[in-house]
Design an enzyme around this catalytic site. Structure first.
Site, PDB file in Angstrom:
ATOM      1  N   ARG A 232       0.688  -1.275   0.165  1.00  0.00           N
ATOM      2  CA  ARG A 232       0.131   0.056   0.261  1.00  0.00           C
ATOM      3  C   ARG A 232       0.759   1.172   0.021  1.00  0.00           C
ATOM      4  O   ARG A 232       1.748   1.092   0.587  1.00  0.00           O
ATOM      5  CB  ARG A 232      -0.854   0.123   1.271  1.00  0.00           C
ATOM      6  N   GLU A 261      -4.498   7.177  -5.560  1.00  0.00           N
ATOM      7  CA  GLU A 261      -4.919   6.551  -6.834  1.00  0.00           C
ATOM      8  C   GLU A 261      -6.233   7.124  -7.506  1.00  0.00           C
ATOM      9  O   GLU A 261      -7.083   7.066  -6.585  1.00  0.00           O
ATOM     10  CB  GLU A 261      -4.750   5.003  -6.813  1.00  0.00           C
ATOM     11  N   HIS A 280      -1.813  -0.376 -10.080  1.00  0.00           N
ATOM     12  CA  HIS A 280      -2.518  -1.345  -9.285  1.00  0.00           C
ATOM     13  C   HIS A 280      -2.862  -2.295  -9.852  1.00  0.00           C
ATOM     14  O   HIS A 280      -3.860  -2.731  -9.609  1.00  0.00           O
ATOM     15  CB  HIS A 280      -3.288  -0.297  -8.505  1.00  0.00           C
TER      16      HIS A 280
HETATM   17  N1  LIG Z   1      -1.227  -4.450  -5.295  1.00  0.00           N
HETATM   18  C1  LIG Z   1      -2.252  -5.415  -5.162  1.00  0.00           C
HETATM   19  O1  LIG Z   1      -2.836  -5.353  -6.045  1.00  0.00           O
HETATM   20  C2  LIG Z   1      -2.312  -5.949  -3.763  1.00  0.00           C
HETATM   21  C3  LIG Z   1      -3.251  -7.087  -3.834  1.00  0.00           C
HETATM   22  C4  LIG Z   1      -3.309  -7.929  -2.787  1.00  0.00           C
HETATM   23  C5  LIG Z   1      -3.064  -7.423  -1.388  1.00  0.00           C
HETATM   24  N2  LIG Z   1      -2.174  -6.228  -1.298  1.00  0.00           N
HETATM   25  C6  LIG Z   1      -1.998  -5.591  -0.246  1.00  0.00           C
HETATM   26  O2  LIG Z   1      -0.884  -6.776   0.351  1.00  0.00           O
HETATM   27  C7  LIG Z   1      -1.016  -6.676   1.881  1.00  0.00           C
HETATM   28  C8  LIG Z   1      -0.824  -8.093   2.372  1.00  0.00           C
HETATM   29  O3  LIG Z   1      -1.526  -8.920   2.233  1.00  0.00           O
HETATM   30  P1  LIG Z   1      -1.500 -10.530   2.943  1.00  0.00           P
HETATM   31  O4  LIG Z   1      -2.634 -11.393   2.466  1.00  0.00           O
HETATM   32  O5  LIG Z   1      -0.113 -10.967   2.638  1.00  0.00           O
HETATM   33  O6  LIG Z   1      -1.771 -10.141   4.409  1.00  0.00           O
HETATM   34  P2  LIG Z   1      -1.455 -10.880   5.697  1.00  0.00           P
HETATM   35  O7  LIG Z   1      -1.400 -12.389   5.538  1.00  0.00           O
HETATM   36  O8  LIG Z   1      -2.328 -10.338   6.891  1.00  0.00           O
HETATM   37  O9  LIG Z   1       0.130 -10.539   6.148  1.00  0.00           O
HETATM   38  C9  LIG Z   1       0.732  -8.950   6.520  1.00  0.00           C
HETATM   39  C10 LIG Z   1       2.126  -9.155   6.745  1.00  0.00           C
HETATM   40  O10 LIG Z   1       2.431  -7.859   6.982  1.00  0.00           O
HETATM   41  C11 LIG Z   1       3.152  -7.867   8.371  1.00  0.00           C
HETATM   42  N3  LIG Z   1       2.676  -6.499   9.224  1.00  0.00           N
HETATM   43  C12 LIG Z   1       1.878  -6.145   9.485  1.00  0.00           C
HETATM   44  N4  LIG Z   1       1.919  -5.047  10.280  1.00  0.00           N
HETATM   45  C13 LIG Z   1       3.374  -4.778  10.485  1.00  0.00           C
HETATM   46  C14 LIG Z   1       4.056  -3.853  10.966  1.00  0.00           C
HETATM   47  N5  LIG Z   1       3.783  -2.867  11.651  1.00  0.00           N
HETATM   48  N6  LIG Z   1       5.342  -4.243  10.760  1.00  0.00           N
HETATM   49  C15 LIG Z   1       5.985  -5.139  10.370  1.00  0.00           C
HETATM   50  N7  LIG Z   1       5.440  -5.967   9.682  1.00  0.00           N
HETATM   51  C16 LIG Z   1       3.974  -5.731   9.606  1.00  0.00           C
HETATM   52  C17 LIG Z   1       2.438  -9.129   9.143  1.00  0.00           C
HETATM   53  O11 LIG Z   1       3.372  -9.325  10.113  1.00  0.00           O
HETATM   54  P3  LIG Z   1       3.151 -10.615  10.991  1.00  0.00           P
HETATM   55  O12 LIG Z   1       3.489 -11.758  10.224  1.00  0.00           O
HETATM   56  O13 LIG Z   1       4.169 -10.779  12.141  1.00  0.00           O
HETATM   57  O14 LIG Z   1       1.555 -10.713  11.452  1.00  0.00           O
HETATM   58  C18 LIG Z   1       2.365  -9.961   7.954  1.00  0.00           C
HETATM   59  O15 LIG Z   1       3.584 -10.592   7.913  1.00  0.00           O
HETATM   60  C19 LIG Z   1      -2.559  -6.261   1.744  1.00  0.00           C
HETATM   61  O16 LIG Z   1      -3.088  -5.807   3.141  1.00  0.00           O
HETATM   62  C20 LIG Z   1      -2.749  -5.330   0.792  1.00  0.00           C
HETATM   63  O17 LIG Z   1      -2.665  -3.877   1.370  1.00  0.00           O
HETATM   64  C21 LIG Z   1      -2.022  -5.779  -2.652  1.00  0.00           C
END
Ligand SMILES: NC(=O)c1ccc[n+]([C@@H]2O[C@H](COP(=O)([O-])OP(=O)(O)OC[C@H]3O[C@@H](n4cnc5c(N)ncnc54)[C@H](OP(=O)(O)O)[C@@H]3O)[C@@H](O)[C@H]2O)c1
Length: 317
Positions: A232, A261, A280
């Site tokens: 993000r 965006e 995106h």
């Molecule tokens: N560009 C795009 O089209 C697109 C598509 C899909 C998703 N995304 C983005 O990708 C993000 C991640 O998705 P996901 O499914 O992988 O989520 P997820 O499984 O919830 O993983 C989030 C990760 O971020 C880490 N995190 C959260 N807060 C943090 C902090 N303060 N400091 C350090 N690490 C932190 C978490 O740490 P822990 O493992 O320790 O909990 C976890 O490893 C989504 O929230 C979305 O914003 C973008």
């Protein structure tokens, strides 16, 4: 019967979701809408809202609402929606479904950089034949910030392609497969980025991740390192990033997500030649991919079981 409102501002997409839900849940009362006005006949009875990009005020009108399921992995807009009733549960799509596509985006960013494809395009535009040396991805260290569903799948894909992978996350959890070393917490962020040729952010947008990539962090990166953002835009101090690129403190950036965006015409990034901008596109949501996950969650909801990918509203992801 549990009444479901499907919402997407894209009308064909809303209809596709409704068709898929109706086929999987015959007889369930399902309405679909692409605007707040179209949602009006369904909103008062909706026990579940399924979809994304909900208009301001919609959630606050849903008097019977118990559960929101977002088709995207990012949930920051719903978490911070002042109209979302506090007792309503929130779940989201499983990032693992989108992860193979996002892994390909990251691989493409790394290979395009190492093979200097942008330079080739520029030379070609000028009819210039000039030799340059290309780099091997397999000799690189890639850091993944956010080792959740998506980040750990990307890590596995990079490891499989011979790269060394390190990670940064919130918790001190065990490294996922293929990850050499895991850093955690703000105190270790600079050390994490300092050993990377590429820093890939897949962080969610939360209070804690706001502007974590700031001038200090970019200063700790290697001068030729490339920053890739598919998480993000909110996690990046964009002025600091543009400044670090302009002043050659880092090698460049491949950016799929931005604070605002569509990226405004006034953004500095448009004019930087070591930046690749994509609109995106790295993690497209395909209805046929995400509906089966919701159907399983619907079964769990009806039988009182734990929901999959239920968001921790206090933590924000
Ligand atoms: N560009 C795009 O089209 C697109 C598509 C899909 C998703 N995304 C983005 O990708 C993000 C991640 O998705 P996901 O499914 O992988 O989520 P997820 O499984 O919830 O993983 C989030 C990760 O971020 C880490 N995190 C959260 N807060 C943090 C902090 N303060 N400091 C350090 N690490 C932190 C978490 O740490 P822990 O493992 O320790 O909990 C976890 O490893 C989504 O929230 C979305 O914003 C973008």
């Amino acid at each position: 019967m549990t009444s479901i409102l499907v919402f997407s501002p894209d009308e064909p997409e809303a209809l596709r979701y409704r068709q898929l839900l109706e086929a999987a849940l015959p007889g369930a009362p399902i309405g679909s809408a692409s605007t707040a006005k179209e949602a009006r006949p369904f909103i008062a009875d909706a026990e579940i809202i399924f979809g994304w990009k909900f208009p301001a005020g919609l959630l606050g009108q849903a008097a019977s609402l118990r559960w929101i399921h977002k088709v995207s992995a990012g949930v920051e807009d719903v978490v911070s929606d002042p109209g979302r009733p506090a007792s309503v549960r929130l779940s989201r799509s499983d990032g693992s479904v989108i992860a193979p596509r996002m892994s390909e985006y990251v691989l493409a960013a790394i290979y395009a950089t190492n093979q200097k494809l942008m330079q080739a395009v520029h030379q070609q535009a000028g009819g210039l034949w000039r030799y340059y040396m290309v780099d091997r991805a397999a000799e690189k260290t890639v850091g993944i910030a956010g080792l959740g569903d998506i980040g750990s799948a990307i890590a596995a894909a990079l490891h499989k392609n011979g790269m060394r992978v390190v990670g940064w996350r919130r918790s001190k959890a065990q490294p996922p497969n293929g990850v050499d070393r895991v850093y955690s917490g703000r105190a270790e962020l600079r050390d994490f980025v300092s050993e990377c040729d590429f820093v890939v952010s897949v962080l969610p947008s939360t209070e804690e991740t706001k502007n974590v990539f700031d001038a200090d962090v970019f200063a700790a990166m290697r001068p030729d390192a490339v920053f890739v953002n598919i998480g993000r835009g909110a996690s990046v101090d964009e002025d600091a990033l543009a400044d670090a690129i302009t002043n050659k403190r880092i090698g460049g950036a491949v950016l799929d997500v931005f604070k605002e965006e569509p990226l405004p015409a006034s953004s500095l990034f448009w004019g930087l030649d070591r930046v690749i901008i994509t609109p995106h596109v790295s993690g497209p949501i395909i209805p046929e991919d995400v509906v089966p996950f919701f159907i399983e969650n619907f079964r769990r909801y009806r039988s009182g079981e734990r929901l999959l990918k239920e968001v921790d509203l206090a933590r924000g992801y």
